[in-house]
Motif scaffolding. Structure first.
Motif, PDB file in Angstrom:
ATOM      1  N   ASN A 153       0.822  -1.221   0.000  1.00  0.00           N
ATOM      2  CA  ASN A 153       0.000   0.000   0.000  1.00  0.00           C
ATOM      3  C   ASN A 153       0.851   1.263   0.000  1.00  0.00           C
ATOM      4  OD1 ASN A 153      -2.362  -1.496   0.017  1.00  0.00           O
ATOM      5  ND2 ASN A 153      -2.535  -1.489   2.250  1.00  0.00           N
ATOM      6  N   SER A 154       1.981   1.214   0.679  1.00  0.00           N
ATOM      7  CA  SER A 154       2.814   2.413   0.818  1.00  0.00           C
ATOM      8  C   SER A 154       3.835   2.572  -0.303  1.00  0.00           C
ATOM      9  CB  SER A 154       3.558   2.394   2.160  1.00  0.00           C
ATOM     10  OG  SER A 154       2.655   2.381   3.238  1.00  0.00           O
ATOM     11  N   HIS A 155       4.362   1.432  -0.790  1.00  0.00           N
ATOM     12  CA  HIS A 155       5.489   1.518  -1.713  1.00  0.00           C
ATOM     13  C   HIS A 155       5.240   0.835  -3.056  1.00  0.00           C
ATOM     14  CE1 HIS A 155       7.713   2.954   1.773  1.00  0.00           C
ATOM     15  NE2 HIS A 155       7.354   1.879   2.423  1.00  0.00           N
ATOM     16  N   GLY A 156       4.278  -0.100  -3.092  1.00  0.00           N
ATOM     17  CA  GLY A 156       4.038  -0.825  -4.334  1.00  0.00           C
ATOM     18  C   GLY A 156       5.293  -1.503  -4.853  1.00  0.00           C
ATOM     19  N   ASP A 157       6.054  -2.147  -3.955  1.00  0.00           N
ATOM     20  CA  ASP A 157       7.353  -2.707  -4.312  1.00  0.00           C
ATOM     21  C   ASP A 157       7.168  -4.026  -5.068  1.00  0.00           C
ATOM     22  OD1 ASP A 157       9.942  -4.276  -3.849  1.00  0.00           O
ATOM     23  OD2 ASP A 157      10.468  -2.302  -3.072  1.00  0.00           O
ATOM     24  N   ARG A 158       7.465  -4.018  -6.337  1.00  0.00           N
ATOM     25  CA  ARG A 158       7.239  -5.198  -7.179  1.00  0.00           C
ATOM     26  C   ARG A 158       8.102  -6.385  -6.754  1.00  0.00           C
ATOM     27  NH1 ARG A 158       7.989  -5.476 -13.811  1.00  0.00           N
ATOM     28  NH2 ARG A 158       7.610  -7.724 -14.021  1.00  0.00           N
ATOM     29  N   GLU A 159       9.377  -6.128  -6.440  1.00  0.00           N
ATOM     30  CA  GLU A 159      10.274  -7.223  -6.061  1.00  0.00           C
ATOM     31  C   GLU A 159       9.797  -7.901  -4.785  1.00  0.00           C
ATOM     32  OE1 GLU A 159      15.065  -8.157  -5.858  1.00  0.00           O
ATOM     33  OE2 GLU A 159      14.369  -6.105  -5.510  1.00  0.00           O
TER      34      GLU A 159
END
Length: 280
Positions: A153-159
């Protein structure tokens, strides 16, 4: 605030001692009262009462085990100006030094307390009552998944998202043939939450729950504060089970994710690194 404290504590005297403390969440101050010295934690956030109620319940639960020293709770008080204070026993503490071995022994006793109660009950009842709960599912969904949802939700970190999709399928393998008896945990046992008094070690600032005893050692190994005598004494009573090292990384992953969510991207590298290691 001090007028409110005097009224709620029923004391005519409330004198600051000059002793203060606190961390990144709350601030603290010691006061002399009619009945002795107390330590007051102060937090002005809207969720302060819920947090302090939980801390008070944690301290009282640990105290009842009669295994390891914690400050005795006095009262949680809501402030008229917003926020809350938590009043507890003042302890004269110093850095953990001569009592590291004792801390290891007593922490193990805390973790074994529930198991010993169960064994006593079963002996008295002459029957076997087994716990029917699933720690692996709880930890995966209620702890790790929750933190990764916050990261998403905060960063949308794909990895992070892609690694977690694979890792969550592998987690049950880390618990093969491991017996888990729910233990009362401190919940946040890093070097900043332990100390010692003249008569032995003391732990404080708990976030207690019942879970796998190994969970406690995750954050303990992340920021220092515990020497070899602590671990030796602990594992003398609770030996390492097969697969301990992998599970320790898994438990550290929760704390690194939690720090990533609370304190920023400086903890991303550690979180991603652990997930990669566990996938090897």
């Amino acid at each position: 605030m001090e007028a409110k404290l005097k009224k709620e504590l029923g004391t005519a005297m409330l004198k600051s001692t000059g002793h203060s403390g606190g961390g990144c969440i709350s601030e603290g101050q010691s006061y002399d009262t009619d009945t002795g010295r107390v330590f007051v934690k102060i937090n002005h956030k809207s969720e302060a009462k819920q947090m302090f109620d939980g801390e008070m319940a944690s301290l009282e639960a640990i105290l009842k085990t009669d295994t390891i020293k914690v400050p005795k709770s006095v009262k949680v008080i809501e402030l008229d100006t917003g926020g809350c204070v938590f009043v507890m026993e003042h302890l004269d503490m110093r850095g953990l030094n001569k009592y590291s071995k004792h801390l290891g022994e007593q922490l193990a006793d805390l973790h074994l307390h529930n198991k010993r109660l169960m064994e006593t009950f079963e002996k008295e009842q002459q029957t076997r009552n087994e716990w029917q709960d699933d720690w692996v599912t709880f930890f995966s969904q209620q702890r790790l998944q929750h933190q990764l949802n916050m990261v998403e939700n905060s960063h949308g970190d794909r990895e992070a998202r892609e690694l977690w999709a694979k890792l969550q399928l592998k987690i049950p393998q880390f618990f093969t043939d491991v017996e888990i008896v729910p233990a009362l945990l401190h919940g946040d046992l890093w070097g900043g939450n332990v100390s010692e008094c003249t008569d032995g070690p003391v732990i404080f600032d708990p976030a207690s729950f019942y879970g796998h005893s190994e969970f406690e050692l995750g954050i303990a190994g992340m920021f220092g504060g515990f020497n070899r005598s602590f671990y030796s004494a602990y594992h003398e009573k609770i030996p390492k089970a097969p697969g301990f090292a992998e599970r320790n990384q898994l438990y550290q992953l929760y704390h690194y994710l939690n720090h990533w969510n609370h304190f920023g991207g400086g903890y991303r590298g550690s979180s991603i690194g652990i997930m990669k290691n566990l996938m090897k």
